[in-house]
Design an enzyme around this catalytic site. Structure first.
Site, PDB file in Angstrom:
ATOM      1  N   ARG A   1     -16.618  -0.577 -14.123  1.00 36.47           N
ATOM      2  CA  ARG A   1     -16.815   0.006 -15.446  1.00 36.47           C
ATOM      3  C   ARG A   1     -17.289   1.452 -15.319  1.00 36.47           C
ATOM      4  NH1 ARG A   1     -19.286  -1.920 -20.575  1.00 36.47           N
ATOM      5  NH2 ARG A   1     -17.673  -0.408 -21.167  1.00 36.47           N
TER       6      ARG A   1
ATOM      7  N   ASP B   1     -24.007  -5.435 -17.963  1.00 38.38           N
ATOM      8  CA  ASP B   1     -24.839  -4.269 -17.661  1.00 38.38           C
ATOM      9  C   ASP B   1     -26.059  -4.659 -16.830  1.00 38.38           C
ATOM     10  OD1 ASP B   1     -23.129  -2.725 -19.172  1.00 38.38           O
ATOM     11  OD2 ASP B   1     -24.461  -2.577 -20.895  1.00 38.38           O
TER      12      ASP B   1
ATOM     13  N   ARG C   1     -21.024   9.171 -29.508  1.00 42.17           N
ATOM     14  CA  ARG C   1     -20.563   7.851 -29.929  1.00 42.17           C
ATOM     15  C   ARG C   1     -21.298   7.425 -31.197  1.00 42.17           C
ATOM     16  NH1 ARG C   1     -21.085   2.275 -26.298  1.00 42.17           N
ATOM     17  NH2 ARG C   1     -20.909   0.804 -28.032  1.00 42.17           N
TER      18      ARG C   1
ATOM     19  N   ARG D   1     -11.590  -2.696 -27.843  1.00 39.61           N
ATOM     20  CA  ARG D   1     -11.417  -1.233 -27.815  1.00 39.61           C
ATOM     21  C   ARG D   1     -10.037  -0.810 -27.317  1.00 39.61           C
ATOM     22  NH1 ARG D   1     -17.245  -0.815 -24.988  1.00 39.61           N
ATOM     23  NH2 ARG D   1     -18.562  -0.743 -26.835  1.00 39.61           N
TER      24      ARG D   1
ATOM     25  N   TYR E   1     -13.856   2.879 -22.069  1.00 44.28           N
ATOM     26  CA  TYR E   1     -14.478   4.104 -21.577  1.00 44.28           C
ATOM     27  C   TYR E   1     -13.465   4.939 -20.789  1.00 44.28           C
ATOM     28  CZ  TYR E   1     -19.250   2.546 -22.717  1.00 44.28           C
ATOM     29  OH  TYR E   1     -20.392   2.155 -23.364  1.00 44.28           O
TER      30      TYR E   1
ATOM     31  N   GLU F   1     -11.024   2.655 -18.238  1.00 43.10           N
ATOM     32  CA  GLU F   1     -11.182   1.230 -17.969  1.00 43.10           C
ATOM     33  C   GLU F   1      -9.909   0.485 -18.342  1.00 43.10           C
ATOM     34  OE1 GLU F   1     -15.990   0.825 -18.600  1.00 43.10           O
ATOM     35  OE2 GLU F   1     -14.693   0.395 -20.316  1.00 43.10           O
TER      36      GLU F   1
END
Length: 382
Positions: free
Chosen positions: A37, A62, A246, A309, A342, A361
């Site tokens: 990522r 994460d 963002r 996304r 991303y 990504e």
């Protein structure tokens, strides 16, 4: 010879070694690293492309065991030499992590240097916004590494970054804006930063930047871009610094004319690109066009309005008229909701070549594309 498209890091397809030369056993097929990522990229004066990403060995989360991987290409993205550039502390086999790279390539005191900054944790098992009791949080650090040999090797830089956050007294943790920083026309180095403020501050997430002349001693401006947070990019335009941030829905953009003391809306880019629900990181850089600048931007259109996304796309912003143009839907796919959308752009004009590259990504992998074919159209948008 530049390849149009290639895979930089392949999900469940990469083996890495630790500091002792032992294979890092991930949870991917055959002990490979499970998921990649958060790409960051820079292009050097030699035309070398250097890409960084989170090597999430066991899970896409994460809060997991993560190192910073680096890939280096000297043939325009056709082939890649890969390794771990920054290792986590190996304190906690489930949670030790260095993550979310932001990089700069710059001339520092006559030497071309690549800087890459990552956040570091060992034990926190929740999102960083959950830790607002202390300034700074005791499990957090922000570390900087450098390469002065065109991305072949990396070494830690001893900086004052932790000290300036401690002295500030209202920041629990700080990360790079993710993707790329820049060197200003006057030589200053600038990293965009996002920060979690302590509980006594109304707005949890703010953005700003840190700056330095030597890459060792850093300063934090006195003001904050408040009310909007998470990943951000900084560009230099007409003696101002412009912050592209963002946001859930329309991206926000603010400028500072006093080097970070105060911020006001920047209409030419503010609310021009819609990332829809949840928002997503984006990459914003400038490209010269005659004596003017055009902003190139990449982020996900997010047509499904969720964490998949979809449709990571390239845009051109006219920084004078405020017009925005969709240039290319270069990843017209639905992403993986475990982590998607991303990207990072890199523009370089060397003596014999002008390039525009992107990494992004792609279902747990990091892919590369050469977007240089779009430069004439982008430059016409001034």
């Amino acid at each position: 010879m530049t390849v149009e498209k290639s895979v930089v890091f392949k999900a469940e397809g990469e083996h890495f070694t630790d500091q002792k030369g032992n294979t890092i056993v991930g949870s991917g097929s055959g002990g490979t690293t499970k998921y990649f990522r958060i790409p960051a990229m820079c292009t050097t004066s030699k035309g070398t492309i250097v890409v960084f990403a989170d090597a999430r060995h066991n899970t896409a989360s994460d809060q997991s065991f993560i190192d910073t991987a680096a890939a280096r290409s000297t043939d325009g993205g056709k082939t890649w030499n890969k390794k771990i550039a920054i290792y986590n502390d190996r304190v906690n086999s489930k949670l030790s992590r260095v993550m979310d790279p932001t990089c700069i390539v710059a001339n520092i005191q006559g030497r071309e240097t690549i800087l890459v900054m990552v956040g570091k944790w060992n034990n926190n098992d929740k999102t960083w916004g959950a830790y607002r009791d202390k300034a700074p949080d005791t499990d957090w650090d922000l570390v900087l590494y450098k390469s002065t040999d065109d991305g072949v090797t990396f070494s830690k830089v001893e900086t004052n970054i932790h000290d300036i956050v401690t002295k500030n007294g209202t920041i629990s943790a700080m990360l790079g804006g993710v993707g790329s920083g820049l060197q200003l026309n006057d030589g200053k180095l600038v990293f965009p930063v996002q920060m979690v403020r302590t509980k006594n501050i109304t707005t949890v997430l703010n953005t700003s930047f840190i700056y330095s002349t030597d890459g060792i001693t850093w300063s934090l401006p006195s003001g904050y871009c408040e009310g909007f947070g998470s990943e951000n990019n900084i560009i230099e335009f007409n003696a101002s610094l412009v912050n592209n941030i963002r946001n859930s829905g329309l991206r926000r953009s603010f400028e500072t004319k006093d080097f970070g003391k105060t911020w006001t809306e920047f209409p030419p880019m503010d609310k021009k690109v819609d990332n829809r629900n949840h928002g997503v990181q984006g990459s914003t850089i400038t490209i010269p066009s005659g004596n003017k600048l055009v902003a190139a931007h990449s982020s996900a259109q997010n047509k499904n309005n969720d964490y998949t996304r979809s449709d990571i796309s390239l845009y051109a912003h006219n920084l004078y008229s405020g017009e925005v143009k969709l240039i290319d839907d270069f990843y017209p796919k639905v992403g993986n909701a475990s982590g998607a959308g991303y990207s990072c752009l890199s523009y370089r004009k060397n003596v014999d070549k002008e390039t525009l590259y992107v990494v992004y990504e792609a279902n747990g992998s990091i892919e590369f594309q050469d977007l240089s074919r779009h430069l004439p159209v982008i430059k016409s948008y001034n």
